[in-house]
Each structure stands twice: as C-alpha cells, then as structure tokens.
Design a protein around this motif. Structure first.
Motif, mmCIF file in Angstrom:
data_model
loop_
_atom_site.group_PDB
_atom_site.id
_atom_site.type_symbol
_atom_site.label_atom_id
_atom_site.label_comp_id
_atom_site.label_asym_id
_atom_site.label_seq_id
_atom_site.Cartn_x
_atom_site.Cartn_y
_atom_site.Cartn_z
ATOM 1 N N HIS A 1 1.333 5.279 -1.951
ATOM 2 C CA HIS A 1 0.964 6.334 -2.901
ATOM 3 C C HIS A 1 2.273 6.881 -3.457
ATOM 4 O O HIS A 1 2.831 7.835 -2.932
ATOM 5 N N GLU B 1 -6.332 2.090 -4.230
ATOM 6 C CA GLU B 1 -7.034 2.128 -2.940
ATOM 7 C C GLU B 1 -8.395 2.756 -3.218
ATOM 8 O O GLU B 1 -8.494 3.960 -3.468
ATOM 9 N N HIS C 1 -5.270 6.676 -4.690
ATOM 10 C CA HIS C 1 -6.676 6.760 -4.283
ATOM 11 C C HIS C 1 -7.587 6.742 -5.505
ATOM 12 O O HIS C 1 -7.270 7.342 -6.534
ATOM 13 N N HIS D 1 -5.813 0.262 7.088
ATOM 14 C CA HIS D 1 -5.767 1.099 8.312
ATOM 15 C C HIS D 1 -7.089 1.274 9.067
ATOM 16 O O HIS D 1 -7.520 2.411 9.305
ATOM 17 N N HIS E 1 0.852 -1.194 0.000
ATOM 18 C CA HIS E 1 0.000 0.000 0.000
ATOM 19 C C HIS E 1 0.886 1.242 0.000
ATOM 20 O O HIS E 1 1.465 1.591 1.022
ATOM 21 N N ASP F 1 1.654 2.765 3.510
ATOM 22 C CA ASP F 1 0.693 3.795 3.077
ATOM 23 C C ASP F 1 1.439 5.120 2.870
ATOM 24 O O ASP F 1 0.931 6.189 3.180
ATOM 25 N N HIS G 1 2.931 8.483 1.434
ATOM 26 C CA HIS G 1 2.417 9.510 0.530
ATOM 27 C C HIS G 1 3.531 10.457 0.081
ATOM 28 O O HIS G 1 3.366 11.227 -0.838
#
Ligand SMILES: [Fe+2]
Length: 278
Positions: free
Chosen positions: A9, A82, A44, A140, A7, A198, A200
């Motif tokens: 970004h 996601e 996303h 999460h 996961h 996750d 970013h």
C-alpha cells in the motif's frame, strides 16, 4: 539479492496506506534499502469504504513512478489492487472493473476477511475465475481466524489453483505469536507460494526483511523460500504460469485439532485435490 514486493500500500491518499507523496517516497527509499527493486502498488478495494477504480489506480501508479524518477529513487512501481472478497467479484470482473497484478489479466489479489469465517463459495469462486484465465492470490491467510484454527482449510483452495501469499513480518512475530505460529505451519507444509511486505507506512512491516528471510529459510531452506520473493513474483508480473508444489496436510497435536483436521479431510469436497500449475 533483489526482491520483488507483490503487495504494498504505497500509493498516497487511496486507502489506509500513506496519505502524502512524501510518505510514499519515504516508503520507496525504505523498500530499496531492504532489497526490493520492484513493488506492486495494491491499494484496498472495498465496496463502500475504498472505492478505488481501476483507472484511478493506474493513473496514481504512473504519477508515483514519475515522482520516483524525479527524485532519483530507482524503484519500479507497478499497478495492482487488493480486492476484498464480496458477492460482486464476478460481476465486476465481467465489466472489466477489477485491476489484476501489473494489469496483466492473469493474477488477482483477493482479500479474505480477518475476523470472519472463510466465505463458503470461495473454492467455487477461485475455480470460476480460473476458467476465465485468472489465478487467485490469497494474501495473509495466517491472519484469518479460521485458518489459524485449521490451516488445512487452504489445501482444497490451493488444489483449485489459488496461490498463497504470506506477509513477511508475520514470520518475525510482528502480528503476535498466533499469526507467527500459523505462518510457520503454512511454510513447513508447502502451503505458501509468495512472500510480500503488505507495507502501509514506514513502520514495522518494512523492517528487517533480510533477517526475516533468514528465519523463513531456516524453516524450509533457501531453494524453497527465495523464489517466493524473486522468481515467482517475476513470473506473475509477466503474467506467466507458476508450478506449485503439492501441499502437505498439517497434523495437529491436540485432540480437538486432530478431529477438525480429520473432518476437513473426509468431508470437504475436493479436500483431496492435488495442487496444480496454471
Ligand atoms: Fe494489504
């Protein structure tokens, strides 16, 4: 130890992740330095906000992979997304518009709202998707207010086949004490199957992975924690089945929590389900 991040970004210009290729490459170098050799790019997909179509994500992933090769950065990047939960998920699935992890058609990352209750039809949605051969991964949940109030909400969802992915930096307190306490409860009660960054940007979510893993291993031991970031993600990338342990009910200490937990166990349909593999 080589880790796989399910996961991230990391694709430039698609969401609230990196905006430039330079930033993406910086993140890739950081991911490598933290022990990852494979990363799934999961931008996303949110209706009206981030309309990232399957073909676009596939193309951007290929482009990033080429740039990584050109820059001699030995990180493998795979496609994914996601997807924010909405009423249209099944419709989009039927139209083949949802991008699963590594485009295998077997595992889908479905994001819950952070500050709203869990959608009432979530269990049914997980079940319907499982009938279509795709297993849901919930990222999460420790950041969702309903689950912070009652972690046992996850048990019937796990019973329906959902896999739970927590964020690594939740374990080291990056999102505050409430999130940290919740993730610890989930880990101790076998309600977590996967750990991921996750990421970013090059900020806090991508730091201290080794130390965070040590902390997690302190809660449940290496043999339970390590597969969450090594062998389980590897199976997911290959679209193969994962056997999950049976989760344990959390027994809250305060009287309100005890009543809520009792209510959940008695009145949630399927609240007594056992977890199963796919
Ligand atoms: Fe994310």
């Amino acid at each position: 130890m080589v880790y796989i991040d399910l996961h991230a970004h990391i694709l430039p210009g698609l969401d609230d992740g990196p905006q430039t290729l330079e930033e993406s490459l910086k993140m890739a170098r950081m991911a490598l330095s933290q022990g990852f050799n494979k990363v799934v790019a999961t931008p996303h997909v949110v209706e009206g906000i981030y309309e990232n179509k399957k073909e676009l994500i596939l193309e951007k992933t290929r482009e990033l992979q080429e740039s990584l090769k050109r820059e001699n950065i030995p990180l493998e990047v795979m496609p994914g997304s996601e997807i924010h939960i909405s009423d249209n998920i099944l419709k989009l699935w039927e139209k083949d518009q949802l991008l699963t992890i590594n485009n295998s058609g077997k595992y889908i990352l479905l994001e819950l709202p952070h500050f709203q209750p869990i959608p009432l039809n979530l269990k049914e949605l997980i079940f319907t998707l499982s009938l279509k051969g795709v297993r849901t991964i919930i990222p999460h949940p420790e950041r969702n207010i309903s689950i912070q109030a009652d972690p046992n909400i996850l048990i019937p969802l796990i019973g329906q086949g959902a896999l739970i992915q927590c964020t690594l930096s939740s374990i080291n307190g990056h999102f505050g004490e409430k999130v940290q306490k919740t993730v610890e409860i989930l880990i101790r009660h076998r309600m977590v199957h996967l750990l991921a960054t996750d990421m970013h940007n090059t900020g806090g979510r991508l730091k201290d992975v080794v130390r965070t893993m040590k902390r997690a291993e302190g809660l449940m031991g290496k043999e339970v924690i390590r597969p969450m970031i090594t062998s389980f993600p590897e199976l997911i990338l290959k679209g193969r089945a994962i056997e999950t342990p049976e989760p344990r009910y959390y027994q809250p200490q305060n009287p309100v929590g005890v009543l809520r937990s009792l209510f959940q166990r008695l009145f949630t349909p399927g609240g007594q389900d056992k977890s199963r593999g796919m």
